[in-house]
Design a protein around this motif. Structure first.
Motif, PDB file in Angstrom:
ATOM      1  N   LYS A 134       0.816  -1.223   0.000  1.00  0.00           N
ATOM      2  CA  LYS A 134       0.000   0.000   0.000  1.00  0.00           C
ATOM      3  C   LYS A 134       0.848   1.270   0.000  1.00  0.00           C
ATOM      4  N   THR A 159      -1.193   2.967  -4.985  1.00  0.00           N
ATOM      5  CA  THR A 159      -2.545   2.439  -5.124  1.00  0.00           C
ATOM      6  C   THR A 159      -2.932   2.461  -6.594  1.00  0.00           C
ATOM      7  N   SER A 162      -1.453   3.546   6.858  1.00  0.00           N
ATOM      8  CA  SER A 162      -1.303   2.409   5.964  1.00  0.00           C
ATOM      9  C   SER A 162      -2.439   1.422   6.218  1.00  0.00           C
ATOM     10  N   PRO A 163      -3.060   0.911   5.157  1.00  0.00           N
ATOM     11  CA  PRO A 163      -4.056  -0.161   5.357  1.00  0.00           C
ATOM     12  C   PRO A 163      -3.365  -1.443   5.819  1.00  0.00           C
ATOM     13  N   GLU A 164      -4.148  -2.426   6.201  1.00  0.00           N
ATOM     14  CA  GLU A 164      -3.601  -3.716   6.615  1.00  0.00           C
ATOM     15  C   GLU A 164      -2.873  -4.371   5.441  1.00  0.00           C
ATOM     16  N   THR A 165      -1.717  -4.939   5.725  1.00  0.00           N
ATOM     17  CA  THR A 165      -0.944  -5.657   4.717  1.00  0.00           C
ATOM     18  C   THR A 165      -0.458  -6.975   5.317  1.00  0.00           C
ATOM     19  N   LYS A 167      -2.926  -3.347  12.383  1.00  0.00           N
ATOM     20  CA  LYS A 167      -3.079  -2.197  13.289  1.00  0.00           C
ATOM     21  C   LYS A 167      -3.325  -2.603  14.737  1.00  0.00           C
TER      22      LYS A 167
END
Length: 588
Positions: free
Chosen positions: A189, A192, A236-239, A244
């Motif tokens: 991320k 995008t 940042s989104p979950e990767t 989180k």
């Protein structure tokens, strides 16, 4: 994500590992009789009270109460999560950790390399953002913002704060040199893609805060907008490497600053953490745009004995504090403390520490923080009015399930007593507690030194202790199965049944393996306490069977008393009369 580690493998790791050898590699042990001793690594002391038993593969500190098996020690001393502790033991024995087949498979060598490459790319991205703060054409805008927030160059460098360029493709041009590289940027991320398959930077024209995990690896970023427009903070989104609910901003830096963290303060924003650190309050952490989770609390209580939640005093801040409290209850062991400090309207830690300075801020933490018990009841009493019977009932119905989650016996008892006081039942509660305490001691009797069992333990505690020392007893004494008493109200009988059943099915288990099986049991602390006292029994089989006989006798006498009480109120049924006659014969 890798699958679950099989229970058989965990038991094998405990059986293979010598706890003395593992602990001695980290804390120098000295032989003391059958056991080993050292000054406790979990609290400061001058004379050794930390004892390690090679026979039981168990450690205990008589000073602070720390205890457990080899896995527990690695989790506490090395600050590892449970799977990481298993992996550490497996590496020690040069064994690969297996994963259950019905779960996600263990990562392949290629997947492990991919994860390693991800961490390396995230580190490069952090350095890229830090460099842009120095060389980019619009750097002055970012630098002036940071100066306006009162941040020094040293603190910016310490936290690796940077700048994401305003261009659409700064990150993409720097690292997306081929399709594979671009796909990795997408997965992490850092860039995008829109519906038209156009790719561009995820973070643009923002102050960047690298988020490091507890090992210091960059796993994500928080971006703070410089001008109005768009969300104030973008995380940042979950990767595949960033979750989180498992990470706290600033936790790595706090651990680096303090070998032993006396306290940790939870705040709401990245800037709060950084500003506090600049003023010398370098033990603040922030959740990442989410509530303080159970994983956060567990991680912090492994590092410190005191957590202070510092939130806004508005409704949202108090709701966030209540969620944190609920998540903390299962981890409130005796010896740890959780407090709450609610700031005045319009203030946050960043602005407040600049107004009043470090000393006054820490004085506020010390003098104005609200203990968990006070916040707990203040919150509940706002919902339930104890002026009515219905209100008292509602208060108790909501409070007791929460209180019962607390693992610390003393903390749980104090909150239960406080609940009785709020309901106007303090004297009744005290009386019941005193009666229970008196009954637990039993009548004072002259001790017959010729008896086999010289212990004053209750039969249930005696049977549990014997099973912990020698799990094979369950198979040897199969006829003394406490399952016969499962429906009785004898205190502790449920736990005894579970331990007996496990030991009967695993007669080769040792003490450490029994403790591991019941690690997450609500009454696991009782098992640990039983091992905290010196104990030796010359005739364990005889004492185990005698203790079971005593339990049966207690039950029979209790049932006779119950039937006699019923007979005073009404005539016994034919079934009850038959039962009473049988009980009388048993007593003869």
């Amino acid at each position: 994500m890798a699958g679950r580690i099989p229970r058989e493998f965990i038991d094998d790791m405990i059986a293979r590992s010598d706890i003395v050898e593992v602990i001695d590699s980290r804390v120098r042990l000295k032989k003391a009789g059958r056991n080993y001793q050292a000054c406790c690594p979990f609290h400061n002391e001058k004379s050794p009270s930390f004892t390690v038993s090679q026979d039981k593969q168990f450690y205990h500190c008589f000073g602070c109460g720390a205890h457990g098996n080899v896995i527990s020690f690695l989790m506490e001393y090395d600050r590892l999560e449970f799977p990481e502790a298993i992996e550490e033991l497996a590496n020690y024995h040069s064994i690969e950790v297996p994963r259950e087949e019905n779960s996600a498979p263990a990562p392949t060598a290629q997947q492990k390399q991919q994860i390693q490459d991800d961490y390396e790319l995230m580190e490069k991205a952090a350095k890229f953002f830090a460099q842009q703060l120095k060389i980019h054409g619009e750097k002055d805008k970012a630098v002036n913002y940071l100066k306006g927030r009162g941040l020094s160059g040293d603190i910016v460098k310490a936290f690796g704060i940077g700048y994401a360029p305003s261009e659409w493709d700064g990150m993409l041009r720097a690292f997306g040199t081929n399709p594979q590289a671009q796909q990795q940027l997408l997965d992490l991320k850092l860039i995008t893609e829109n519906d038209n398959r156009r790719r561009f930077d995820f973070f643009r024209d923002r102050i960047m805060f690298p988020i490091r995990d507890k090992r210091g690896r960059v796993v994500g970023f928080g971006g703070r907008v410089l001008e109005d427009g768009g969300p104030k903070y973008l995380n940042s989104p979950e990767t595949r490497i960033f979750h989180k609910g498992h990470e706290l901003y600033g936790f790595y830096q706090a651990k680096q600053a303090h070998r032993n963290l006396a306290r940790v303060m939870i705040v709401e924003g990245y800037m709060d953490v950084v500003a506090l650190a600049q003023f010398g309050i370098d033990y603040a952490v922030a959740s990442l745009g989410t509530a303080t989770t159970a994983e956060h609390i567990q991680m912090l209580f492994r590092a410190t004995n005191e957590i202070i939640c510092c939130y806004d005093g508005d409704r949202a801040g108090r709701e966030a504090a209540w969620r944190a409290l609920e998540n903390a209850l299962p981890y409130l062991k005796d010896g740890v403390e959780m407090k709450f400090l609610f700031l005045p309207d319009g203030e946050d830690p960043d602005t407040l520490v600049r107004q009043i300075g470090k000393d006054a801020f820490e004085a506020k933490l010390q003098n104005e923080s609200m203990p968990l018990s006070r916040f707990f009841f203040e919150n509940l009493l706002q919902r339930h009015h104890v002026s009515s019977t219905e209100g008292k009932a509602a208060l108790k119905a909501q409070a007791m399930p929460l209180i019962e989650q607390i693992v610390g016996d003393n903390q749980r008892a104090i909150l239960t007593s406080d609940l009785s006081a709020h309901m106007g039942e303090h004297h009744r509660h005290k009386l019941e507690r005193d009666i229970a305490k008196a009954n637990s001691h039993g009548n004072v009797k002259k001790v017959d030194m010729s008896t086999l069992n010289k212990s004053t333990m209750s039969p249930v505690r005696m049977m549990l202790r014997l099973l912990l020392d020698s799990p094979a007893l369950a198979k040897q004494c199969a006829s003394a199965d406490p399952a016969f008493l499962a429906e009785t109200n004898i205190a502790g009988i449920s736990l005894l049944n579970e331990v007996f059943a496990f030991c009967k099915n695993h007669p080769q288990a040792n003490t450490a393996q029994v403790l591991e099986e019941f690690r997450h049991h609500p009454q696991s602390s009782h098992l640990a306490k039983l091992l905290n006292t010196d104990f030796a029994e010359q005739y364990p089989v005889k004492v185990f069977q005698d203790s079971f006989t005593r339990l049966l006798d207690w039950h029979l006498k209790s049932r006779m008393s119950e039937l006699m009480s019923i007979s005073r109120l009404r005539n016994l049924t034919s079934e009850e009369k038959q039962e009473f006659n049988l009980l009388v014969k048993e007593q003869k």
